[in-house]
Design a protein around this motif. Structure first.
Motif, PDB file in Angstrom:
ATOM      1  N   GLU A   1       0.859  -1.177   0.000  1.00 12.33           N
ATOM      2  CA  GLU A   1       0.000   0.000   0.000  1.00 12.33           C
ATOM      3  C   GLU A   1       0.899   1.232   0.000  1.00 12.33           C
ATOM      4  O   GLU A   1       1.922   1.242   0.671  1.00 12.33           O
ATOM      5  N   LEU A   2       0.556   2.236  -0.781  1.00 17.82           N
ATOM      6  CA  LEU A   2       1.324   3.482  -0.729  1.00 17.82           C
ATOM      7  C   LEU A   2       0.561   4.479   0.132  1.00 17.82           C
ATOM      8  O   LEU A   2      -0.557   4.859  -0.200  1.00 17.82           O
ATOM      9  N   PRO A   3       1.146   4.891   1.271  1.00 20.56           N
ATOM     10  CA  PRO A   3       0.456   5.860   2.135  1.00 20.56           C
ATOM     11  C   PRO A   3       0.743   7.292   1.666  1.00 20.56           C
ATOM     12  O   PRO A   3       1.641   7.522   0.847  1.00 20.56           O
ATOM     13  N   ARG A   4      -0.016   8.232   2.173  1.00 21.95           N
ATOM     14  CA  ARG A   4       0.280   9.643   1.924  1.00 21.95           C
ATOM     15  C   ARG A   4       1.714   9.941   2.334  1.00 21.95           C
ATOM     16  O   ARG A   4       2.174   9.436   3.364  1.00 21.95           O
ATOM     17  N   GLY A   5       2.397  10.718   1.565  1.00 20.08           N
ATOM     18  CA  GLY A   5       3.784  11.042   1.870  1.00 20.08           C
ATOM     19  C   GLY A   5       4.765  10.118   1.168  1.00 20.08           C
ATOM     20  O   GLY A   5       5.970  10.322   1.228  1.00 20.08           O
ATOM     21  N   PHE A   6       4.248   9.095   0.490  1.00 21.74           N
ATOM     22  CA  PHE A   6       5.135   8.172  -0.225  1.00 21.74           C
ATOM     23  C   PHE A   6       5.894   8.922  -1.315  1.00 21.74           C
ATOM     24  O   PHE A   6       5.354   9.793  -1.990  1.00 21.74           O
ATOM     25  N   LYS A   7       7.178   8.541  -1.456  1.00 23.91           N
ATOM     26  CA  LYS A   7       7.990   9.147  -2.496  1.00 23.91           C
ATOM     27  C   LYS A   7       9.015   8.135  -2.985  1.00 23.91           C
ATOM     28  O   LYS A   7       9.586   7.406  -2.189  1.00 23.91           O
ATOM     29  N   ALA A   8       9.209   8.054  -4.293  1.00 26.86           N
ATOM     30  CA  ALA A   8      10.224   7.136  -4.834  1.00 26.86           C
ATOM     31  C   ALA A   8      10.912   7.790  -6.015  1.00 26.86           C
ATOM     32  O   ALA A   8      10.322   8.597  -6.729  1.00 26.86           O
ATOM     33  N   THR A   9      12.175   7.417  -6.211  1.00 30.93           N
ATOM     34  CA  THR A   9      12.914   7.874  -7.390  1.00 30.93           C
ATOM     35  C   THR A   9      13.523   6.651  -8.061  1.00 30.93           C
ATOM     36  O   THR A   9      13.801   5.652  -7.400  1.00 30.93           O
ATOM     37  N   PRO A  10      13.704   6.689  -9.372  1.00 30.36           N
ATOM     38  CA  PRO A  10      14.287   5.533 -10.053  1.00 30.36           C
ATOM     39  C   PRO A  10      15.741   5.327  -9.646  1.00 30.36           C
ATOM     40  O   PRO A  10      16.474   6.284  -9.410  1.00 30.36           O
ATOM     41  N   ASP A  11      16.114   4.059  -9.563  1.00 35.92           N
ATOM     42  CA  ASP A  11      17.452   3.677  -9.159  1.00 35.92           C
ATOM     43  C   ASP A  11      18.291   3.507 -10.435  1.00 35.92           C
ATOM     44  O   ASP A  11      17.892   2.774 -11.341  1.00 35.92           O
ATOM     45  N   SER A  12      19.446   4.157 -10.482  1.00 35.67           N
ATOM     46  CA  SER A  12      20.215   4.136 -11.740  1.00 35.67           C
ATOM     47  C   SER A  12      20.697   2.736 -12.094  1.00 35.67           C
ATOM     48  O   SER A  12      21.016   2.454 -13.241  1.00 35.67           O
ATOM     49  N   SER A  13      20.738   1.824 -11.113  1.00 38.58           N
ATOM     50  CA  SER A  13      21.242   0.482 -11.414  1.00 38.58           C
ATOM     51  C   SER A  13      20.167  -0.440 -11.975  1.00 38.58           C
ATOM     52  O   SER A  13      20.466  -1.536 -12.433  1.00 38.58           O
ATOM     53  N   THR A  14      18.908  -0.009 -11.930  1.00 35.72           N
ATOM     54  CA  THR A  14      17.831  -0.865 -12.434  1.00 35.72           C
ATOM     55  C   THR A  14      17.882  -0.949 -13.955  1.00 35.72           C
ATOM     56  O   THR A  14      17.917   0.076 -14.633  1.00 35.72           O
ATOM     57  N   GLN A  15      17.886  -2.167 -14.468  1.00 30.46           N
ATOM     58  CA  GLN A  15      17.967  -2.346 -15.922  1.00 30.46           C
ATOM     59  C   GLN A  15      16.603  -2.291 -16.596  1.00 30.46           C
ATOM     60  O   GLN A  15      16.470  -1.741 -17.681  1.00 30.46           O
ATOM     61  N   THR A  16      15.604  -2.924 -15.981  1.00 29.14           N
ATOM     62  CA  THR A  16      14.309  -3.001 -16.673  1.00 29.14           C
ATOM     63  C   THR A  16      13.152  -2.484 -15.843  1.00 29.14           C
ATOM     64  O   THR A  16      12.418  -1.614 -16.303  1.00 29.14           O
ATOM     65  N   PHE A  17      12.982  -3.007 -14.644  1.00 24.04           N
ATOM     66  CA  PHE A  17      11.782  -2.671 -13.880  1.00 24.04           C
ATOM     67  C   PHE A  17      12.098  -2.553 -12.402  1.00 24.04           C
ATOM     68  O   PHE A  17      12.756  -3.415 -11.831  1.00 24.04           O
ATOM     69  N   GLN A  18      11.624  -1.484 -11.799  1.00 23.45           N
ATOM     70  CA  GLN A  18      11.841  -1.262 -10.377  1.00 23.45           C
ATOM     71  C   GLN A  18      10.490  -1.302  -9.677  1.00 23.45           C
ATOM     72  O   GLN A  18       9.717  -0.352  -9.759  1.00 23.45           O
ATOM     73  N   PRO A  19      10.174  -2.421  -8.999  1.00 22.67           N
ATOM     74  CA  PRO A  19       8.848  -2.549  -8.389  1.00 22.67           C
ATOM     75  C   PRO A  19       8.691  -1.648  -7.173  1.00 22.67           C
ATOM     76  O   PRO A  19       9.648  -1.427  -6.427  1.00 22.67           O
ATOM     77  N   LEU A  20       7.491  -1.123  -6.973  1.00 23.11           N
ATOM     78  CA  LEU A  20       7.226  -0.249  -5.837  1.00 23.11           C
ATOM     79  C   LEU A  20       6.062  -0.758  -5.002  1.00 23.11           C
ATOM     80  O   LEU A  20       6.072  -0.663  -3.779  1.00 23.11           O
ATOM     81  N   LEU A  21       5.049  -1.290  -5.685  1.00 28.80           N
ATOM     82  CA  LEU A  21       3.820  -1.698  -5.000  1.00 28.80           C
ATOM     83  C   LEU A  21       3.369  -3.019  -5.596  1.00 28.80           C
ATOM     84  O   LEU A  21       3.345  -3.167  -6.820  1.00 28.80           O
ATOM     85  N   SER A  22       3.026  -3.983  -4.716  1.00 29.67           N
ATOM     86  CA  SER A  22       2.597  -5.290  -5.213  1.00 29.67           C
ATOM     87  C   SER A  22       1.177  -5.585  -4.800  1.00 29.67           C
ATOM     88  O   SER A  22       0.691  -5.055  -3.803  1.00 29.67           O
ATOM     89  N   ASP A  23       0.521  -6.473  -5.535  1.00 30.94           N
ATOM     90  CA  ASP A  23      -0.795  -6.942  -5.107  1.00 30.94           C
ATOM     91  C   ASP A  23      -0.590  -8.094  -4.140  1.00 30.94           C
ATOM     92  O   ASP A  23       0.538  -8.538  -3.922  1.00 30.94           O
ATOM     93  N   SER A  24      -1.700  -8.600  -3.565  1.00 35.56           N
ATOM     94  CA  SER A  24      -1.583  -9.598  -2.501  1.00 35.56           C
ATOM     95  C   SER A  24      -1.002 -10.919  -3.013  1.00 35.56           C
ATOM     96  O   SER A  24      -0.419 -11.671  -2.254  1.00 35.56           O
ATOM     97  N   THR A  25      -1.153 -11.220  -4.300  1.00 37.99           N
ATOM     98  CA  THR A  25      -0.653 -12.491  -4.823  1.00 37.99           C
ATOM     99  C   THR A  25       0.783 -12.388  -5.333  1.00 37.99           C
ATOM    100  O   THR A  25       1.424 -13.397  -5.576  1.00 37.99           O
TER     101      THR A  25
END
Ligand SMILES: *[C@@H]1O[C@H](CO)[C@@H](O)[C@H](O)[C@H]1NC(C)=O
Ligand SMILES: *[C@@H]1O[C@H](CO)[C@@H](O)[C@H](O)[C@H]1NC(C)=O
Ligand SMILES: *[C@@H]1O[C@H](CO)[C@@H](O)[C@H](O)[C@H]1NC(C)=O
Ligand SMILES: *[C@@H]1O[C@H](CO)[C@@H](O)[C@H](O)[C@H]1NC(C)=O
Ligand SMILES: *[C@@H]1O[C@H](CO)[C@@H](O)[C@H](O)[C@H]1NC(C)=O
Ligand SMILES: *[C@@H]1O[C@H](CO)[C@@H](O)[C@H](O)[C@H]1NC(C)=O
Ligand SMILES: *[C@@H]1O[C@H](CO)[C@@H](O)[C@H](O)[C@H]1NC(C)=O
Length: 493
Positions: free
Chosen positions: A35-59
């Motif tokens: 869950e992303l709460p209010r105040g959440f902040k993210a920036t891309p990581d320069s080492s990520t090649q394809t996908f940088q996950p931030l939020l997942s579903d329950s499965t």
């Protein structure tokens, strides 16, 4: 005693270290949240090649995160994790930069921006948290979960629909290369090609069969939905019975795998189910390759059972196309009139002629003249039996070969295109070449750019991203064939 003390200190340190590592692993910014709460902040990581996950579903099947596009660009995407297939993009038309100045923040509104320069995308909401459902729907909700979500990604599909997702007349699916779109009409599903700026050629029109129930005029809008009973249904709001049922192959079988449809870069609408390890082809709106809107690319000729060749019988069908893709028209000032040569071919017709407008002319010569004198006309096909003259106001795509020689085609080809057949791979190859070849490449590059610039003429139809995200580069048609064949292969495996 003392050794024991030292031992326990070491043990304590080891435990601390372990906890510390665990904490870093668990709470580092690359950890996906539920869950992303209010105040959440993210920036891309320069080492990520394809996908940088931030939020997942329950499965864990789906994940929201930063998707790297063209090495330097960024799309906020919902990915199906096991297959790495993007199901949804927040900002397909306005890619952000993959840079630590790009931020995703949630302050009630989910916002992708470079705070110093611009906002790429925003949900313009004021709610409490963001969650991802196990069907890939991204929700922005208030604290009271009984309220309808303030925003959901299902209302803004990209090129994919999943089971139970409603597709309404306010929505549009756009293929990743930007060439094709799907929209609803009053009682039909329409697929449209954008072969030229402003051209909106319908190439598939599936009208509701109304077998189970009728669509009643003024009784509410229609919507389409993939029914978990394994069909693509068309419904009228307020009536649970489908007005139309397009069955998937797995209809009335014990198969239960998760369903989705996607508008593919070749213009087909294709359904798949997830069998636990791969997507299996389950439905195709267009089942014959030659019926695709541009099965063999620019100036191609598709013949059932015989595959692709070229309208110009002196050109070999190689590397997936005949002449490099063209755009614009012959009207622009500055370009001399008649800056084209004429290619004629008999025994051809457009794959979707039933959906095209036409004029009735008394002869082939009259039909050709209508097109010749009209600077927005790229070609015409005359049917000698009916007198119908079909005109195309977009660069010539693929025609279908028919045995009937009285169906006669007249096509304009831009001077400079075709005769000197260009190698599409050159653009890609440049990056690999180096050293001595560099100067040579430079010269070729300048020449190619000039040709390209001249041909672009009337302006680009698709955004840069659209071409590249589809993996179709530099001409939009190179991948068409292979994309459709890939999906066909998928089905047979
Ligand atoms: C959230 O941030 C954006 C961009 O910084 C701003 O425009 C917006 O007003 C903010 N929304 C709320 C609810 O504070
Ligand atoms: C997904 O969520 C729905 C409702 O929240 C639930 O009924 C369903 O069992 C879930 N499916 C899976 C595969 O977890
Ligand atoms: C789809 O539309 C139906 C009928 O209007 C509605 O009951 C259902 O909740 C909608 N589903 C979603 C996921 O919005
Ligand atoms: C979701 O996860 C479950 C459990 O791992 C799996 O059985 C199912 O096939 C997955 N569904 C999709 C669509 O990936
Ligand atoms: C190519 O087409 C032209 C015009 O239709 C015809 O005259 C010629 O014989 C054809 N050439 C070949 C090799 O089929
Ligand atoms: C030129 O052709 C286009 C379609 O190809 C048509 O819409 C337009 O009306 C024509 N213009 C004239 C002047 O005939
Ligand atoms: C076209 O049709 C006319 C009569 O409708 C016929 O005289 C003529 O031979 C036909 N031309 C071709 C090439 O089939």
């Amino acid at each position: 005693m003392e050794t024991h003390f030292i031992n326990s200190v070491t043990r304590l340190r080891a435990t601390q270290l372990l906890l510390c590592t665990l904490a870093i692993l668990l709470f580092s910014p690359t950890t996906t949240l539920s869950e992303l709460p209010r105040g959440f902040k993210a920036t891309p990581d320069s080492s990520t090649q394809t996908f940088q996950p931030l939020l997942s579903d329950s499965t864990g099947n789906f994940s929201l995160g930063f998707l790297r596009v063209n090495k330097t660009q960024l799309a906020l995407a919902v990915l199906h994790v096991p297959s790495s297939e993007p199901f949804w993009l927040a900002n397909p038309a306005q890619l952000a930069r993959w840079s630590d100045r790009t931020h995703l923040t949630f302050n009630g509104s989910l916002v992708l921006s470079d705070p110093q320069t611009r906002t790429y995308w925003s949900t313009h909401t004021d709610a409490d948290h963001v969650i991802l459902l196990n069907n890939s729907n991204l929700l922005i909700q208030s604290a009271n979960q009984n309220e309808a979500p303030a925003w959901q990604s299902f209302d803004f599909p990209t090129n994919t629909l999943v089971e139970n997702q409603n597709f309404t007349s306010k929505m549009v699916l756009i293929s990743s290369n930007g060439l094709y779109s799907m929209r609803l009409g009053p009682d039909f599903i329409g697929l449209y090609a954008n072969f030229n700026e402003g051209s909106d050629q319908i190439y598939l029109r599936h009208k509701a069969m109304e077998a189970k129930t009728d669509i009643v005029e003024n009784k509410g809008p229609i919507y389409a939905q993939i029914n978990p009973d394994r069909y693509l249904g068309m419904y009228q709001t307020g009536n649970p019975l489908p007005a139309d049922v397009q069955k998937f192959n797995s209809y009335q079988t014990p198969i239960t795998g998760f369903l989705r449809v996607r508008l593919e870069p070749d213009g087909n609408l294709v359904g798949y189910f997830w069998d636990g390890s791969k997507w299996v082809l389950d439905y195709r709106a267009i089942s014959q390759t030659c019926e695709l809107p541009s099965a063999c690319g620019s100036y191609g000729l598709c013949t059932a059972g015989n595959g692709c060749s070229c309208l110009d019988n002196r050109t070999e069908f190689a590397s997936g196309e005949c002449f490099a893709a063209q755009s614009g028209d012959f009207c622009s000032d500055g370009i001399p009139r008649n800056n084209f040569w004429v290619l004629r071919r008999n025994g051809v017709e457009p794959p979707y002629k039933e959906l095209m407008g036409y004029q009735t002319t008394s002869s082939l010569a009259q039909c050709e003249r209508l097109c010749e004198r009209n600077c927005s006309c790229w070609g015409a096909v005359f049917n000698n039996a009916s007198g119908f003259c079909y005109m195309m106001d977009y660069p010539i795509q693929t025609l279908v070969g028919v045995g009937d020689e009285t169906k006669m085609g007249y096509f304009k080809v831009r001077e400079g295109a075709g005769r000197k057949k260009m190698n599409v791979g050159v653009g890609v190859g440049i990056g690999v070449m180096c050293g001595v070849v560099l100067i040579l490449v430079g010269i070729v590059g300048v020449w190619r750019f000039r040709v390209w610039k001249r041909k672009r003429g009337g302006g680009a139809v698709k955004s840069r991203f659209m071409e590249q995200y589809g993996g179709v580069s530099p001409g939009p048609y190179k991948d068409l064939g292979s994309a459709s064949f890939r999906s066909i292969e998928m089905g047979s495996t």
